[in-house]
Design a protein around this motif. Structure first.
Motif, mmCIF file in Angstrom:
data_model
loop_
_atom_site.group_PDB
_atom_site.id
_atom_site.type_symbol
_atom_site.label_atom_id
_atom_site.label_comp_id
_atom_site.label_asym_id
_atom_site.label_seq_id
_atom_site.Cartn_x
_atom_site.Cartn_y
_atom_site.Cartn_z
ATOM 1 N N ARG A 286 0.816 -1.216 0.000
ATOM 2 C CA ARG A 286 0.000 0.000 0.000
ATOM 3 C C ARG A 286 0.846 1.260 0.000
ATOM 4 N NH1 ARG A 286 -4.278 -0.114 4.715
ATOM 5 N NH2 ARG A 286 -4.556 1.989 3.881
ATOM 6 N N LEU A 287 2.081 1.127 0.467
ATOM 7 C CA LEU A 287 2.964 2.286 0.495
ATOM 8 C C LEU A 287 3.667 2.521 -0.841
ATOM 9 C CD1 LEU A 287 4.623 1.735 3.983
ATOM 10 C CD2 LEU A 287 2.734 3.263 3.422
ATOM 11 N N ASP A 288 3.509 1.567 -1.768
ATOM 12 C CA ASP A 288 4.187 1.686 -3.058
ATOM 13 C C ASP A 288 3.305 2.467 -4.037
ATOM 14 O OD1 ASP A 288 6.087 1.401 -4.986
ATOM 15 O OD2 ASP A 288 5.452 -0.606 -5.586
ATOM 16 N N ARG A 289 3.132 3.756 -3.764
ATOM 17 C CA ARG A 289 2.353 4.651 -4.617
ATOM 18 C C ARG A 289 3.225 5.855 -4.963
ATOM 19 N NH1 ARG A 289 -1.350 3.831 -0.326
ATOM 20 N NH2 ARG A 289 -0.924 5.958 0.358
ATOM 21 N N PRO A 290 2.921 6.542 -6.072
ATOM 22 C CA PRO A 290 3.770 7.676 -6.476
ATOM 23 C C PRO A 290 3.923 8.735 -5.394
ATOM 24 C CG PRO A 290 2.326 7.055 -8.268
ATOM 25 C CD PRO A 290 1.902 6.239 -7.087
ATOM 26 N N THR A 291 2.813 9.083 -4.725
ATOM 27 C CA THR A 291 2.901 10.110 -3.671
ATOM 28 C C THR A 291 3.759 9.629 -2.507
ATOM 29 O OG1 THR A 291 0.811 9.284 -2.758
ATOM 30 C CG2 THR A 291 0.686 11.160 -4.284
ATOM 31 N N ALA A 292 3.599 8.347 -2.165
ATOM 32 C CA ALA A 292 4.378 7.810 -1.053
ATOM 33 C C ALA A 292 5.857 7.746 -1.412
ATOM 34 C CB ALA A 292 3.857 6.429 -0.667
ATOM 35 N N GLY A 306 20.954 15.232 7.682
ATOM 36 C CA GLY A 306 21.068 15.357 9.122
ATOM 37 C C GLY A 306 20.058 16.298 9.741
ATOM 38 N N THR A 307 19.041 16.754 8.962
ATOM 39 C CA THR A 307 18.037 17.669 9.512
ATOM 40 C C THR A 307 16.891 16.929 10.191
ATOM 41 O OG1 THR A 307 16.901 17.722 7.378
ATOM 42 C CG2 THR A 307 18.578 19.419 7.788
ATOM 43 N N ARG A 308 16.830 15.637 10.008
ATOM 44 C CA ARG A 308 15.778 14.855 10.669
ATOM 45 C C ARG A 308 16.357 13.483 11.011
ATOM 46 N NH1 ARG A 308 10.426 16.116 10.473
ATOM 47 N NH2 ARG A 308 10.727 17.335 8.552
ATOM 48 N N SER A 309 15.993 12.957 12.175
ATOM 49 C CA SER A 309 16.510 11.646 12.589
ATOM 50 C C SER A 309 15.787 10.531 11.835
ATOM 51 C CB SER A 309 16.314 11.452 14.094
ATOM 52 O OG SER A 309 14.935 11.277 14.401
ATOM 53 N N PRO A 310 16.436 9.375 11.636
ATOM 54 C CA PRO A 310 15.794 8.267 10.918
ATOM 55 C C PRO A 310 14.487 7.814 11.551
ATOM 56 C CG PRO A 310 18.149 7.875 11.094
ATOM 57 C CD PRO A 310 17.852 9.085 11.944
ATOM 58 N N SER A 311 14.454 7.698 12.894
ATOM 59 C CA SER A 311 13.238 7.227 13.544
ATOM 60 C C SER A 311 12.108 8.230 13.413
ATOM 61 C CB SER A 311 13.517 6.937 15.022
ATOM 62 O OG SER A 311 14.042 8.087 15.667
ATOM 63 N N ALA A 312 12.402 9.522 13.544
ATOM 64 C CA ALA A 312 11.359 10.539 13.410
ATOM 65 C C ALA A 312 10.833 10.594 11.981
ATOM 66 C CB ALA A 312 11.915 11.904 13.824
ATOM 67 N N ALA A 313 11.732 10.460 11.004
ATOM 68 C CA ALA A 313 11.305 10.475 9.608
ATOM 69 C C ALA A 313 10.441 9.273 9.281
ATOM 70 C CB ALA A 313 12.531 10.504 8.697
ATOM 71 N N ALA A 314 10.807 8.106 9.795
ATOM 72 C CA ALA A 314 10.014 6.901 9.555
ATOM 73 C C ALA A 314 8.629 7.028 10.175
ATOM 74 C CB ALA A 314 10.739 5.686 10.120
ATOM 75 N N GLN A 315 8.569 7.570 11.408
ATOM 76 C CA GLN A 315 7.278 7.736 12.064
ATOM 77 C C GLN A 315 6.390 8.712 11.293
ATOM 78 O OE1 GLN A 315 6.246 5.967 14.750
ATOM 79 N NE2 GLN A 315 4.248 6.913 14.359
ATOM 80 N N MET A 316 6.953 9.785 10.813
ATOM 81 C CA MET A 316 6.192 10.766 10.041
ATOM 82 C C MET A 316 5.666 10.153 8.735
ATOM 83 S SD MET A 316 7.459 14.452 8.502
ATOM 84 C CE MET A 316 7.578 15.144 10.154
ATOM 85 N N LEU A 318 5.063 6.946 8.026
ATOM 86 C CA LEU A 318 4.014 5.957 8.276
ATOM 87 C C LEU A 318 2.711 6.620 8.706
ATOM 88 C CD1 LEU A 318 6.119 3.208 10.104
ATOM 89 C CD2 LEU A 318 5.226 3.144 7.788
ATOM 90 N N THR A 319 2.816 7.646 9.522
ATOM 91 C CA THR A 319 1.610 8.346 9.981
ATOM 92 C C THR A 319 0.864 9.002 8.833
ATOM 93 O OG1 THR A 319 2.638 8.750 12.140
ATOM 94 C CG2 THR A 319 0.749 10.116 11.554
ATOM 95 N N GLU A 320 1.610 9.581 7.900
ATOM 96 C CA GLU A 320 0.973 10.322 6.815
ATOM 97 C C GLU A 320 0.468 9.423 5.681
ATOM 98 O OE1 GLU A 320 3.782 13.148 5.438
ATOM 99 O OE2 GLU A 320 3.636 14.443 7.213
#
Length: 324
Positions: A286-292, A306-316, A318-320
Protein backbone atom coordinates in the motif's frame (compact mmCIF):
# COMPACT_ATOMS: atom_id res chain seq x y z
CA UNK A 1 -7.38 -17.54 -17.71
CA UNK A 2 -9.83 -20.22 -16.58
CA UNK A 3 -8.58 -20.66 -13.02
CA UNK A 4 -11.07 -23.44 -12.24
CA UNK A 5 -9.84 -25.48 -15.22
CA UNK A 6 -6.20 -24.89 -14.22
CA UNK A 7 -6.93 -26.04 -10.66
CA UNK A 8 -8.65 -29.19 -11.93
CA UNK A 9 -5.71 -30.04 -14.16
CA UNK A 10 -3.27 -29.46 -11.28
CA UNK A 11 -5.38 -31.72 -9.06
CA UNK A 12 -5.28 -34.36 -11.79
CA UNK A 13 -1.49 -34.32 -11.62
CA UNK A 14 -0.71 -32.61 -14.93
CA UNK A 15 2.91 -31.46 -14.72
CA UNK A 16 2.52 -28.66 -17.26
CA UNK A 17 -0.48 -27.28 -15.37
CA UNK A 18 1.48 -27.42 -12.10
CA UNK A 19 4.40 -25.55 -13.69
CA UNK A 20 1.99 -22.92 -15.00
CA UNK A 21 0.36 -22.61 -11.57
CA UNK A 22 3.72 -22.03 -9.88
CA UNK A 23 4.58 -19.38 -12.46
CA UNK A 24 1.25 -17.74 -11.66
CA UNK A 25 1.77 -17.64 -7.88
CA UNK A 26 5.31 -16.30 -8.33
CA UNK A 27 4.09 -13.37 -10.43
CA UNK A 28 3.88 -9.96 -8.79
CA UNK A 29 1.17 -8.60 -11.10
CA UNK A 30 -2.04 -7.63 -9.32
CA UNK A 31 -4.30 -9.55 -11.72
CA UNK A 32 -2.09 -12.63 -11.40
CA UNK A 33 -2.29 -12.44 -7.62
CA UNK A 34 -6.09 -12.56 -7.83
CA UNK A 35 -5.97 -15.52 -10.23
CA UNK A 36 -3.44 -17.32 -8.04
CA UNK A 37 -5.73 -16.97 -5.03
CA UNK A 38 -8.60 -18.45 -7.05
CA UNK A 39 -6.49 -21.43 -8.13
CA UNK A 40 -5.32 -22.11 -4.58
CA UNK A 41 -8.88 -21.88 -3.25
CA UNK A 42 -10.12 -24.39 -5.87
CA UNK A 43 -7.53 -27.08 -5.03
CA UNK A 44 -8.54 -30.17 -2.99
CA UNK A 45 -8.13 -29.58 0.73
CA UNK A 46 -8.01 -33.24 1.76
CA UNK A 47 -4.48 -33.87 0.49
CA UNK A 48 -1.44 -33.66 2.72
CA UNK A 49 2.15 -34.03 1.60
CA UNK A 50 5.11 -34.48 3.89
CA UNK A 51 6.91 -31.15 3.61
CA UNK A 52 10.65 -31.45 4.19
CA UNK A 53 12.78 -28.31 4.36
CA UNK A 54 16.50 -28.63 3.75
CA UNK A 55 19.13 -26.09 4.68
CA UNK A 56 22.90 -26.09 4.73
CA UNK A 57 25.97 -24.10 3.92
CA UNK A 58 26.81 -23.55 0.22
CA UNK A 59 28.82 -26.43 -1.21
CA UNK A 60 27.67 -28.97 1.34
CA UNK A 61 25.96 -30.98 -1.40
CA UNK A 62 22.29 -30.08 -0.99
CA UNK A 63 21.38 -30.71 -4.62
CA UNK A 64 23.33 -33.98 -4.74
CA UNK A 65 21.68 -35.12 -1.53
CA UNK A 66 18.21 -34.20 -2.76
CA UNK A 67 18.70 -36.17 -5.96
CA UNK A 68 19.92 -39.26 -4.09
CA UNK A 69 17.24 -38.95 -1.41
CA UNK A 70 14.56 -38.22 -4.01
CA UNK A 71 15.55 -41.35 -5.95
CA UNK A 72 15.25 -43.35 -2.72
CA UNK A 73 11.71 -42.06 -2.24
CA UNK A 74 10.73 -42.64 -5.88
CA UNK A 75 12.00 -46.21 -5.71
CA UNK A 76 9.81 -46.66 -2.63
CA UNK A 77 6.78 -45.79 -4.77
CA UNK A 78 6.34 -42.17 -3.69
CA UNK A 79 5.75 -39.08 -5.82
CA UNK A 80 8.29 -36.37 -5.03
CA UNK A 81 8.28 -32.63 -5.78
CA UNK A 82 11.42 -30.54 -5.37
CA UNK A 83 11.24 -26.76 -4.99
CA UNK A 84 14.79 -25.49 -5.31
CA UNK A 85 15.41 -21.83 -4.49
CA UNK A 86 18.36 -20.24 -6.27
CA UNK A 87 20.01 -17.03 -5.07
CA UNK A 88 19.27 -13.90 -7.07
CA UNK A 89 21.91 -11.33 -7.86
CA UNK A 90 21.47 -8.14 -5.87
CA UNK A 91 23.01 -6.26 -8.80
CA UNK A 92 21.25 -7.72 -11.86
CA UNK A 93 18.33 -9.53 -10.22
CA UNK A 94 19.08 -12.66 -12.24
CA UNK A 95 19.39 -16.30 -11.14
CA UNK A 96 21.10 -19.28 -12.76
CA UNK A 97 18.23 -21.74 -12.02
CA UNK A 98 20.43 -24.71 -12.86
CA UNK A 99 19.16 -27.23 -10.31
CA UNK A 100 17.70 -29.56 -12.94
CA UNK A 101 21.15 -29.98 -14.47
CA UNK A 102 22.48 -30.98 -11.04
CA UNK A 103 19.64 -33.52 -10.56
CA UNK A 104 19.94 -35.32 -13.87
CA UNK A 105 18.57 -38.71 -12.78
CA UNK A 106 15.73 -37.37 -10.68
CA UNK A 107 14.62 -34.91 -13.36
CA UNK A 108 13.97 -37.83 -15.72
CA UNK A 109 11.73 -39.69 -13.26
CA UNK A 110 7.98 -39.52 -14.12
CA UNK A 111 7.16 -39.58 -10.39
CA UNK A 112 9.36 -36.55 -9.67
CA UNK A 113 8.85 -32.85 -10.35
CA UNK A 114 11.65 -30.28 -10.00
CA UNK A 115 11.03 -26.54 -10.06
CA UNK A 116 13.85 -24.02 -9.52
CA UNK A 117 12.77 -20.55 -8.44
CA UNK A 118 14.69 -17.30 -7.90
CA UNK A 119 14.91 -16.02 -4.33
CA UNK A 120 14.47 -12.46 -5.64
CA UNK A 121 16.75 -11.38 -2.74
CA UNK A 122 14.06 -12.42 -0.25
CA UNK A 123 15.61 -13.10 3.15
CA UNK A 124 15.17 -16.39 4.95
CA UNK A 125 16.49 -18.71 2.27
CA UNK A 126 13.21 -19.17 0.40
CA UNK A 127 11.38 -17.33 -2.35
CA UNK A 128 8.51 -15.00 -1.51
CA UNK A 129 5.88 -17.39 -2.87
CA UNK A 130 7.49 -20.74 -2.02
CA UNK A 131 4.72 -21.47 0.48
CA UNK A 132 2.07 -21.17 -2.23
CA UNK A 133 4.14 -23.36 -4.57
CA UNK A 134 4.21 -25.99 -1.80
CA UNK A 135 0.40 -25.80 -1.59
CA UNK A 136 0.15 -26.36 -5.34
CA UNK A 137 2.38 -29.43 -5.17
CA UNK A 138 0.32 -30.73 -2.28
CA UNK A 139 -2.87 -30.19 -4.27
CA UNK A 140 -1.28 -32.04 -7.21
CA UNK A 141 -1.03 -35.15 -5.04
CA UNK A 142 2.69 -35.38 -4.37
CA UNK A 143 3.55 -37.52 -1.35
CA UNK A 144 6.71 -35.60 -0.40
CA UNK A 145 7.69 -31.99 -1.12
CA UNK A 146 11.38 -31.18 -0.68
CA UNK A 147 12.20 -27.49 -0.23
CA UNK A 148 15.84 -26.72 -0.95
CA UNK A 149 16.88 -23.32 0.32
CA UNK A 150 19.55 -20.89 -0.80
CA UNK A 151 21.77 -21.80 2.13
CA UNK A 152 22.44 -18.48 3.81
CA UNK A 153 23.53 -19.60 7.27
CA UNK A 154 22.19 -19.50 10.80
CA UNK A 155 19.41 -16.98 10.09
CA UNK A 156 17.84 -19.27 7.49
CA UNK A 157 14.82 -20.34 9.54
CA UNK A 158 11.82 -19.18 7.47
CA UNK A 159 11.73 -22.55 5.73
CA UNK A 160 10.86 -24.12 9.08
CA UNK A 161 7.59 -22.17 8.96
CA UNK A 162 6.45 -24.04 5.84
CA UNK A 163 7.78 -27.54 6.48
CA UNK A 164 6.89 -30.49 8.69
CA UNK A 165 10.49 -31.63 8.99
CA UNK A 166 13.54 -29.39 8.91
CA UNK A 167 16.84 -31.01 7.94
CA UNK A 168 20.21 -29.33 8.38
CA UNK A 169 22.87 -30.69 6.05
CA UNK A 170 26.50 -30.22 7.11
CA UNK A 171 29.88 -31.26 5.76
CA UNK A 172 32.49 -33.16 7.78
CA UNK A 173 35.53 -31.34 9.11
CA UNK A 174 34.06 -27.98 8.23
CA UNK A 175 35.76 -26.30 11.15
CA UNK A 176 32.48 -25.26 12.77
CA UNK A 177 31.64 -28.29 14.92
CA UNK A 178 31.24 -26.15 18.02
CA UNK A 179 28.57 -24.09 16.26
CA UNK A 180 26.23 -26.82 17.45
CA UNK A 181 25.94 -25.22 20.87
CA UNK A 182 24.73 -21.91 19.39
CA UNK A 183 21.10 -20.86 19.21
CA UNK A 184 19.44 -20.16 15.89
CA UNK A 185 19.18 -22.59 13.05
CA UNK A 186 20.37 -25.48 15.25
CA UNK A 187 17.27 -25.13 17.39
CA UNK A 188 15.03 -25.37 14.33
CA UNK A 189 16.55 -28.58 12.94
CA UNK A 190 14.75 -31.88 13.50
CA UNK A 191 17.68 -33.86 12.11
CA UNK A 192 21.29 -32.96 11.33
CA UNK A 193 22.72 -34.96 8.45
CA UNK A 194 26.48 -35.09 8.00
CA UNK A 195 26.89 -35.50 4.25
CA UNK A 196 29.94 -36.81 2.34
CA UNK A 197 30.43 -39.59 4.91
CA UNK A 198 32.39 -41.74 2.47
CA UNK A 199 35.95 -42.40 1.36
CA UNK A 200 38.70 -40.45 3.09
CA UNK A 201 36.16 -38.15 4.73
CA UNK A 202 34.35 -40.91 6.64
CA UNK A 203 36.53 -40.71 9.79
CA UNK A 204 36.09 -36.93 9.87
CA UNK A 205 32.34 -37.36 9.34
CA UNK A 206 32.20 -39.78 12.28
CA UNK A 207 33.91 -37.24 14.56
CA UNK A 208 31.70 -34.39 13.29
CA UNK A 209 28.55 -36.44 13.85
CA UNK A 210 29.63 -37.24 17.40
CA UNK A 211 30.38 -33.57 18.07
CA UNK A 212 26.91 -32.49 16.90
CA UNK A 213 25.18 -35.33 18.72
CA UNK A 214 26.82 -34.11 21.91
CA UNK A 215 25.87 -30.51 21.16
CA UNK A 216 22.23 -31.49 20.59
CA UNK A 217 22.09 -33.09 24.01
CA UNK A 218 22.95 -29.70 25.53
CA UNK A 219 19.93 -28.02 23.94
CA UNK A 220 16.66 -27.84 25.83
CA UNK A 221 14.31 -30.67 24.84
CA UNK A 222 11.40 -29.50 22.70
CA UNK A 223 7.87 -30.80 23.46
CA UNK A 224 7.39 -31.86 19.82
CA UNK A 225 10.35 -34.24 19.94
CA UNK A 226 10.24 -37.86 21.20
CA UNK A 227 13.23 -39.41 22.90
CA UNK A 228 16.26 -39.43 20.65
CA UNK A 229 15.31 -36.34 18.63
CA UNK A 230 16.67 -34.10 17.30
CA UNK A 231 19.48 -36.37 16.19
CA UNK A 232 22.63 -36.28 14.10
CA UNK A 233 23.25 -38.92 11.44
CA UNK A 234 25.83 -39.64 8.75
CA UNK A 235 24.77 -39.97 5.11
CA UNK A 236 26.47 -40.16 1.75
CA UNK A 237 24.71 -38.75 -1.28
CA UNK A 238 27.36 -40.35 -3.50
CA UNK A 239 27.03 -43.95 -2.26
CA UNK A 240 23.49 -43.75 -0.83
CA UNK A 241 24.67 -45.00 2.55
CA UNK A 242 22.47 -43.85 5.42
CA UNK A 243 19.60 -42.55 3.26
CA UNK A 244 17.24 -45.45 4.03
CA UNK A 245 17.96 -45.14 7.75
CA UNK A 246 17.38 -41.38 7.65
CA UNK A 247 14.03 -41.86 5.86
CA UNK A 248 12.97 -44.49 8.41
CA UNK A 249 13.74 -42.08 11.26
CA UNK A 250 11.85 -39.25 9.49
CA UNK A 251 8.77 -41.46 9.18
CA UNK A 252 9.02 -42.54 12.83
CA UNK A 253 9.25 -38.91 13.96
CA UNK A 254 6.25 -37.84 11.86
CA UNK A 255 4.15 -40.80 13.05
CA UNK A 256 4.87 -39.86 16.67
CA UNK A 257 4.02 -36.20 16.09
CA UNK A 258 0.75 -37.06 14.37
CA UNK A 259 -0.30 -39.38 17.19
CA UNK A 260 0.68 -36.79 19.82
CA UNK A 261 -1.20 -33.99 18.04
CA UNK A 262 1.86 -31.88 17.23
CA UNK A 263 1.52 -32.25 13.46
CA UNK A 264 -1.90 -30.57 13.29
CA UNK A 265 -0.90 -27.92 15.85
CA UNK A 266 2.23 -27.02 13.88
CA UNK A 267 0.30 -26.72 10.62
CA UNK A 268 -2.22 -24.43 12.35
CA UNK A 269 0.55 -22.24 13.79
CA UNK A 270 2.20 -22.02 10.37
CA UNK A 271 -1.09 -20.94 8.78
CA UNK A 272 -1.34 -18.11 11.30
CA UNK A 273 2.28 -17.08 10.68
CA UNK A 274 1.72 -16.80 6.93
CA UNK A 275 -1.54 -14.93 7.40
CA UNK A 276 0.27 -12.31 9.45
CA UNK A 277 3.14 -12.28 6.94
CA UNK A 278 0.72 -11.61 4.08
CA UNK A 279 -0.85 -8.77 6.06
CA UNK A 280 2.57 -7.19 6.54
CA UNK A 281 3.36 -7.60 2.85
CA UNK A 282 0.01 -6.03 1.96
CA UNK A 283 0.70 -3.03 4.16
CA UNK A 284 4.06 -2.51 2.47
CA UNK A 285 2.42 -2.79 -0.94
CA UNK A 286 0.00 0.00 0.00
CA UNK A 287 2.96 2.29 0.50
CA UNK A 288 4.19 1.69 -3.06
CA UNK A 289 2.35 4.65 -4.62
CA UNK A 290 3.77 7.68 -6.48
CA UNK A 291 2.90 10.11 -3.67
CA UNK A 292 4.38 7.81 -1.05
CA UNK A 293 7.57 7.28 -3.07
CA UNK A 294 7.97 11.04 -3.51
CA UNK A 295 7.51 11.63 0.22
CA UNK A 296 9.93 8.81 0.99
CA UNK A 297 12.58 10.38 -1.22
CA UNK A 298 12.08 13.79 0.39
CA UNK A 299 12.36 12.42 3.93
CA UNK A 300 15.36 10.28 2.95
CA UNK A 301 17.14 13.40 1.70
CA UNK A 302 16.43 15.14 5.02
CA UNK A 303 17.82 12.14 6.92
CA UNK A 304 20.96 12.17 4.76
CA UNK A 305 21.38 15.90 5.38
CA UNK A 306 21.07 15.36 9.12
CA UNK A 307 18.04 17.67 9.51
CA UNK A 308 15.78 14.86 10.67
CA UNK A 309 16.51 11.65 12.59
CA UNK A 310 15.79 8.27 10.92
CA UNK A 311 13.24 7.23 13.54
CA UNK A 312 11.36 10.54 13.41
CA UNK A 313 11.31 10.48 9.61
CA UNK A 314 10.01 6.90 9.55
CA UNK A 315 7.28 7.74 12.06
CA UNK A 316 6.19 10.77 10.04
CA UNK A 317 6.10 8.77 6.80
CA UNK A 318 4.01 5.96 8.28
CA UNK A 319 1.61 8.35 9.98
CA UNK A 320 0.97 10.32 6.81
CA UNK A 321 0.78 7.50 4.27
CA UNK A 322 -0.29 4.27 5.93
CA UNK A 323 -3.90 5.40 6.22
CA UNK A 324 -3.95 7.38 2.98
Amino acid sequence: MDTKDLAERIAAGERRALARGITLVESGRADHRVQAAEVLAALPRDRQSLRIGLSGTPGVGKSTFIEAFGMTLVQAGLRVAVLAVDPSSARSGGSILGDKTRMDRLSREPAAFIRPSPSQTHLGGVARRTREAVALCEGAGFDVVLIETVGVGQSETVVAQMSDLFLLLLAPAGGDELQGVKRGIMEMADMILINKADGDLKPAATRTCADYAGALRLLRKRPQDPDGFPKAMMVSAMTGEGLDAAWTDMQALMDWRKQAGFFAATRAAQARYWFEDDVRAGLLARLDRPTARAALGKLAAEVEAGTRSPSAAAQMFLTEHLDG
